[in-house]
Design a protein around this motif. Structure first.
Motif, mmCIF file in Angstrom:
data_model
loop_
_atom_site.group_PDB
_atom_site.id
_atom_site.type_symbol
_atom_site.label_atom_id
_atom_site.label_comp_id
_atom_site.label_asym_id
_atom_site.label_seq_id
_atom_site.Cartn_x
_atom_site.Cartn_y
_atom_site.Cartn_z
ATOM 1 N N ALA B 97 0.706 -1.280 -0.440
ATOM 2 C CA ALA B 97 -0.460 -0.023 -0.035
ATOM 3 C C ALA B 97 0.999 1.163 0.099
ATOM 4 C CB ALA B 97 -1.230 0.073 1.626
ATOM 5 N N ILE B 98 0.667 1.576 -1.128
ATOM 6 C CA ILE B 98 1.310 2.988 -1.458
ATOM 7 C C ILE B 98 0.402 4.416 -0.623
ATOM 8 C CG2 ILE B 98 2.897 4.968 -2.117
ATOM 9 C CD1 ILE B 98 3.533 2.343 -4.374
ATOM 10 N N GLY B 99 0.755 4.921 0.711
ATOM 11 C CA GLY B 99 -0.701 5.694 1.779
ATOM 12 C C GLY B 99 0.158 7.396 0.908
ATOM 13 N N VAL B 100 -1.718 7.665 0.880
ATOM 14 C CA VAL B 100 -1.290 9.379 0.434
ATOM 15 C C VAL B 100 -1.745 9.720 1.335
ATOM 16 C CG1 VAL B 100 -1.513 10.509 -1.637
ATOM 17 C CG2 VAL B 100 -0.639 8.658 -2.050
ATOM 18 N N THR B 101 -1.334 11.235 1.713
ATOM 19 C CA THR B 101 -2.389 11.325 3.085
ATOM 20 C C THR B 101 -3.065 12.730 2.457
ATOM 21 O OG1 THR B 101 -0.546 13.606 2.997
ATOM 22 C CG2 THR B 101 -0.393 11.366 4.940
ATOM 23 N N CYS B 102 -3.994 12.543 2.926
ATOM 24 C CA CYS B 102 -5.166 13.621 2.104
ATOM 25 C C CYS B 102 -6.391 14.083 2.291
ATOM 26 C CB CYS B 102 -6.155 12.642 1.456
ATOM 27 S SG CYS B 102 -7.354 13.183 0.690
#
Lengths: 137, 282
Positions: B97-102
């Motif tokens: 999982a390449i997480g991106v803060t949003c």
């Protein structure tokens, strides 16, 4: 809707307790409203919310789901799952305008003929007070 | 930020950790985003990441069961991974999982992207993904949180008003089932709405039939909906589906103190029970 025959109630009764309880009411010659259409199911845990929603869509004014008392389920725990499920279905029905009083979950054991007749009578009174449902299909 | 995603994706592909990286690329209108399945380093150069990247890409993991896959997830999308792992649909060690803060994504339609936040973003409570193997920060000012004004407004209406409100919504439904197709929680091989015997939902398109579909769709997601809001985004006739989901989510949290998708271990509310509970509500 035709209220001449009174409100239509669909009753899902568990085979082991509530259906036998309804039987007990009959054999003991206790009277209860004839508006209820009884459907025998193996367990209150068998009653899919889909059956309840479908009953309302097909013209029921109220739906009664009755099963064994907590701890007495023939399958040990089916009624606990039913309790969670209908505890959540009721607010959802209310949210779309089906008053939550129209769905009842009751515990009726096989010896509680009297309780069964009281449950159906009070449910009918409640439904008469609420009046007929309108968005039937 | 997008460079971080690209270099990480390239690294994962070249060292063989995954076979495919699912991310976003610019659509052919030059404004909106669309999903991109990258299998080669050249394709990875097309990745983008900004506030037009609205899709929940984790849903595609259901189509890549058992195949090592990396996926770009926003906080809401990340809950999908926990949900699907918990329900034994995907294996955690096959997913990177390449997480991106949003800070929130915007309403975007073909050829135009507005500044207006998506409805799901103004009610969102997660800023950082619930699960990730690598974290990237998306710049931007976080959307203002408004609570649940629509839900609160519904609660002030009478049952009769609510009935009329939903009848107006459901009569528009064309039963395209896009809400189901896009939903990460709707993966039954045969959906009840497609069954013909018994026919739970009649073929006639009328509010009562549509109501059965929408109520049961929502109920099947009770305690499972991860609030990515994709159902409402794809609805071609604009039915506020997230109202039903949020209502159930609020009830589930109140009754069972549970929010789905925050971890992959806690059992969902309908899989467990307590012997002493809910007797007063009954």
């Amino acid at each position: 809707m035709d209220m001449n025959g009174g409100p239509k109630i669909v009753g899902f009764l568990c085979n082991w307790c509530s259906y036998a309880g309804a039987d007990m009411a009959g054999t003991s010659r206790m009277s209860y409203p004839a508006n209820i259409r009884i459907i025998r199911v193996p367990c209150s845990g068998r009653v899919d919310p889909l059956l309840v929603v479908k009953s309302f869509q097909q013209g029921a004014d109220g739906v009664l789901v009755a099963g064994c008392h907590p701890g007495d389920c023939h399958y040990s725990e089916g009624n606990y799952y039913a309790r969670r499920r209908f505890g959540l279905l009721r607010p959802l029905l209310d949210f779309v305008g089906v008053e939550q009083e129209r769905l009842r979950l009751e515990w009726v054991s096989s010896t509680e003929g009297k309780k069964f007749s009281q449950v159906v009578s009070s449910f009918q009174e409640e439904l008469e007070r609420l009046g007929p449902r309108e968005n039937r299909g | 930020m997008v460079d971080e995603i690209r270099s990480k994706a390239k690294e994962l592909l070249t060292d063989g950790t995954v076979e495919c990286v699912i991310g976003y690329e610019r659509a052919t209108d030059g404004v909106t985003a669309r999903p991109l399945f990258a299998y080669t380093a050249e394709e990875i150069d097309r990745f983008i990441m900004d506030n037009t990247c609205v899709h929940n890409l984790a849903r595609y993991l259901l189509d890549r069961k058992g195949k090592p896959t990396a996926v770009v997830v926003k906080p809401c999308d990340s809950r999908t991974i926990n949900l699907l792992v918990q329900e034994n649909q995907i294996e955690r060690d096959k997913v990177f999982a390449i997480g991106v803060t949003c800070p929130g994504v915007v309403e975007a339609h073909w050829g135009e992207a507005s500044d207006e936040a998506q409805p799901r973003c103004v009610t969102c409570s997660l800023e950082v993904p619930a699960v990730y193997d690598y974290l990237v920060t998306m710049p931007g000012e976080r959307q203002t949180r408004t609570g649940f004004p629509d839900l609160e407004r519904m609660e002030t209406m009478s049952p009769e008003e609510r009935r009329e409100f939903w009848e107006r919504q459901f009569e528009r439904c064309i039963r395209c089932h896009a809400c189901r197709q896009v939903c990460p929680g709707c993966y039954c091989p045969i959906c009840f709405v497609d069954q013909l015997d018994p026919t739970w939902v009649g073929i006639r398109n009328a509010p009562p039939e549509n109501q059965v579909w929408h109520l049961i769709r929502a109920f099947h997601l009770a305690g499972r909906c991860i609030e990515c809001g994709e159902c409402q985004r794809v609805c071609p006739v604009g039915i506020p589906l997230m109202l039903l989901n949020q209502k159930l989510a609020a009830e589930v949290e109140g009754m069972f103190d549970f929010r789905p998708g925050l971890d992959a271990e806690t059992l969902p509310p309908f899989a467990v029970f307590k012997k002493e509970e809910l007797e007063a509500e009954r």
